[in-house]
Enzyme design. Structure first.
Site, PDB file in Angstrom:
ATOM      1  N   ASP A  30      20.421  25.836  23.332  1.00  0.00           N
ATOM      2  CA  ASP A  30      20.701  26.797  24.392  1.00  0.00           C
ATOM      3  C   ASP A  30      22.054  27.468  24.126  1.00  0.00           C
ATOM      4  O   ASP A  30      23.019  26.814  23.740  1.00  0.00           O
ATOM      5  CB  ASP A  30      20.714  26.080  25.753  1.00  0.00           C
ATOM      6  CG  ASP A  30      20.594  27.048  26.907  1.00  0.00           C
ATOM      7  OD1 ASP A  30      19.542  27.061  27.579  1.00  0.00           O
ATOM      8  OD2 ASP A  30      21.560  27.817  27.148  1.00  0.00           O
ATOM      9  N   ASN A  87      11.724  25.302  34.355  1.00  0.00           N
ATOM     10  CA  ASN A  87      11.944  26.176  35.509  1.00  0.00           C
ATOM     11  C   ASN A  87      10.824  27.213  35.576  1.00  0.00           C
ATOM     12  O   ASN A  87      10.332  27.670  34.537  1.00  0.00           O
ATOM     13  CB  ASN A  87      13.301  26.880  35.388  1.00  0.00           C
ATOM     14  CG  ASN A  87      14.464  25.895  35.435  1.00  0.00           C
ATOM     15  OD1 ASN A  87      14.403  24.894  36.144  1.00  0.00           O
ATOM     16  ND2 ASN A  87      15.508  26.176  34.683  1.00  0.00           N
ATOM     17  N   GLY A  93      14.283  28.989  39.409  1.00  0.00           N
ATOM     18  CA  GLY A  93      15.477  29.283  38.624  1.00  0.00           C
ATOM     19  C   GLY A  93      15.193  29.766  37.217  1.00  0.00           C
ATOM     20  O   GLY A  93      16.044  29.688  36.329  1.00  0.00           O
ATOM     21  N   GLN A  94      13.992  30.315  36.999  1.00  0.00           N
ATOM     22  CA  GLN A  94      13.651  30.814  35.662  1.00  0.00           C
ATOM     23  C   GLN A  94      14.287  32.180  35.443  1.00  0.00           C
ATOM     24  O   GLN A  94      14.096  33.091  36.249  1.00  0.00           O
ATOM     25  CB  GLN A  94      12.128  30.911  35.510  1.00  0.00           C
ATOM     26  CG  GLN A  94      11.696  31.334  34.116  1.00  0.00           C
ATOM     27  CD  GLN A  94      10.180  31.320  33.937  1.00  0.00           C
ATOM     28  OE1 GLN A  94       9.433  31.173  34.911  1.00  0.00           O
ATOM     29  NE2 GLN A  94       9.732  31.469  32.711  1.00  0.00           N
ATOM     30  N   HIS A 100       9.496  27.731  28.559  1.00  0.00           N
ATOM     31  CA  HIS A 100      10.407  26.916  27.753  1.00  0.00           C
ATOM     32  C   HIS A 100      10.663  25.592  28.449  1.00  0.00           C
ATOM     33  O   HIS A 100      10.736  25.527  29.671  1.00  0.00           O
ATOM     34  CB  HIS A 100      11.736  27.630  27.483  1.00  0.00           C
ATOM     35  CG  HIS A 100      12.384  28.244  28.690  1.00  0.00           C
ATOM     36  ND1 HIS A 100      11.962  29.432  29.243  1.00  0.00           N
ATOM     37  CD2 HIS A 100      13.419  27.826  29.460  1.00  0.00           C
ATOM     38  CE1 HIS A 100      12.712  29.731  30.290  1.00  0.00           C
ATOM     39  NE2 HIS A 100      13.600  28.770  30.461  1.00  0.00           N
ATOM     40  N   HIS A 102      13.492  22.834  28.832  1.00  0.00           N
ATOM     41  CA  HIS A 102      14.895  22.454  28.594  1.00  0.00           C
ATOM     42  C   HIS A 102      14.948  20.953  28.324  1.00  0.00           C
ATOM     43  O   HIS A 102      14.294  20.170  29.023  1.00  0.00           O
ATOM     44  CB  HIS A 102      15.750  22.670  29.852  1.00  0.00           C
ATOM     45  CG  HIS A 102      16.007  24.071  30.243  1.00  0.00           C
ATOM     46  ND1 HIS A 102      17.182  24.725  29.928  1.00  0.00           N
ATOM     47  CD2 HIS A 102      15.278  24.946  30.979  1.00  0.00           C
ATOM     48  CE1 HIS A 102      17.153  25.944  30.452  1.00  0.00           C
ATOM     49  NE2 HIS A 102      16.012  26.102  31.092  1.00  0.00           N
TER      50      HIS A 102
HETATM   51  P1  5GP Z   1      15.874  29.450  32.466  1.00  0.00           P
HETATM   52  O1  5GP Z   1      16.996  29.788  33.390  1.00  0.00           O
HETATM   53  O2  5GP Z   1      14.929  30.637  32.313  1.00  0.00           O
HETATM   54  O3  5GP Z   1      15.173  28.183  32.776  1.00  0.00           O
HETATM   55  O4  5GP Z   1      16.544  29.173  31.071  1.00  0.00           O
HETATM   56  C1  5GP Z   1      16.841  30.144  30.135  1.00  0.00           C
HETATM   57  C2  5GP Z   1      17.867  29.548  29.208  1.00  0.00           C
HETATM   58  O5  5GP Z   1      17.936  30.363  28.066  1.00  0.00           O
HETATM   59  C3  5GP Z   1      19.271  29.471  29.802  1.00  0.00           C
HETATM   60  O6  5GP Z   1      19.719  28.129  29.816  1.00  0.00           O
HETATM   61  C4  5GP Z   1      20.102  30.357  28.889  1.00  0.00           C
HETATM   62  O7  5GP Z   1      21.383  29.830  28.649  1.00  0.00           O
HETATM   63  C5  5GP Z   1      19.268  30.420  27.623  1.00  0.00           C
HETATM   64  N1  5GP Z   1      19.392  31.658  26.896  1.00  0.00           N
HETATM   65  C6  5GP Z   1      19.327  32.921  27.401  1.00  0.00           C
HETATM   66  N2  5GP Z   1      19.445  33.825  26.415  1.00  0.00           N
HETATM   67  C7  5GP Z   1      19.564  33.119  25.262  1.00  0.00           C
HETATM   68  C8  5GP Z   1      19.739  33.498  23.891  1.00  0.00           C
HETATM   69  O8  5GP Z   1      19.754  34.676  23.522  1.00  0.00           O
HETATM   70  N3  5GP Z   1      19.842  32.486  22.977  1.00  0.00           N
HETATM   71  C9  5GP Z   1      19.784  31.168  23.332  1.00  0.00           C
HETATM   72  N4  5GP Z   1      19.907  30.257  22.367  1.00  0.00           N
HETATM   73  N5  5GP Z   1      19.656  30.782  24.616  1.00  0.00           N
HETATM   74  C10 5GP Z   1      19.551  31.743  25.565  1.00  0.00           C
END
Ligand code: 5GP
Ligand code: ZN
Length: 114
Positions: A30, A87, A93-94, A100, A102
């Site tokens: 991340d 998420n 919180g997505q 994906h 985490h």
């Molecule tokens: P969500 O909030 O959708 O569950 O998680 C998305 C995750 O993707 C977040 O933890 C954020 O830090 C990560 N993320 C967003 N953009 C990028 C990126 O360009 N590269 C990487 N490695 N992680 C990203």
């Protein structure tokens, strides 16, 4: 999908610190880690969220989860454990609309989430 950052990461169009990849998934760190170990496991296929999982594609979700736990062990989380989080949409919180998982580990994590 053309404007999806995780599709671009899977295709290599956006750089990332890859941990694992095969023909149907990729795992990468991340960009904004919330724990000493924080990586994401995604399908290459653009599935928007876990609510798009059905009987047909559920085996893929199973393989993503198995790979997530295997990598968590390789990264030192076997003894103390880790958190595996999916998420979904606004209330979940997505922020990236590409399914994906985490994996967070390396420190104790609070519960319940805020
Ligand atoms: P969500 O909030 O959708 O569950 O998680 C998305 C995750 O993707 C977040 O933890 C954020 O830090 C990560 N993320 C967003 N953009 C990028 C990126 O360009 N590269 C990487 N490695 N992680 C990203
Ligand atoms: Zn995508």
């Amino acid at each position: 999908m053309a404007d999806c950052i995780f599709c671009k990461i899977a295709e290599g169009g956006i750089p990332s610190k890859k941990i694992y990849e095969d023909d149907e998934m990729t795992a990468f760190y991340d960009a904004f880690p919330q724990a000493p170990v924080h990586f994401l496991v995604i399908p290459r296929k653009h599935i928007r969220n876990i609510m798009e999982i059905d009987a047909e594609n559920s085996p893929l979700l199973g393989r993503l989860l198995v790979k997530a736990q295997e990598l968590s062990k390789e990264l030192g989380c076997e003894e103390k454990g880790a958190r595996f989080v999916v998420n979904c949409k606004e209330h979940g919180g997505q922020t990236v609309d590409h399914l994906h998982i985490h994996v967070l580990g390396g420190r104790p994590l609070g519960w319940p989430p805020g």
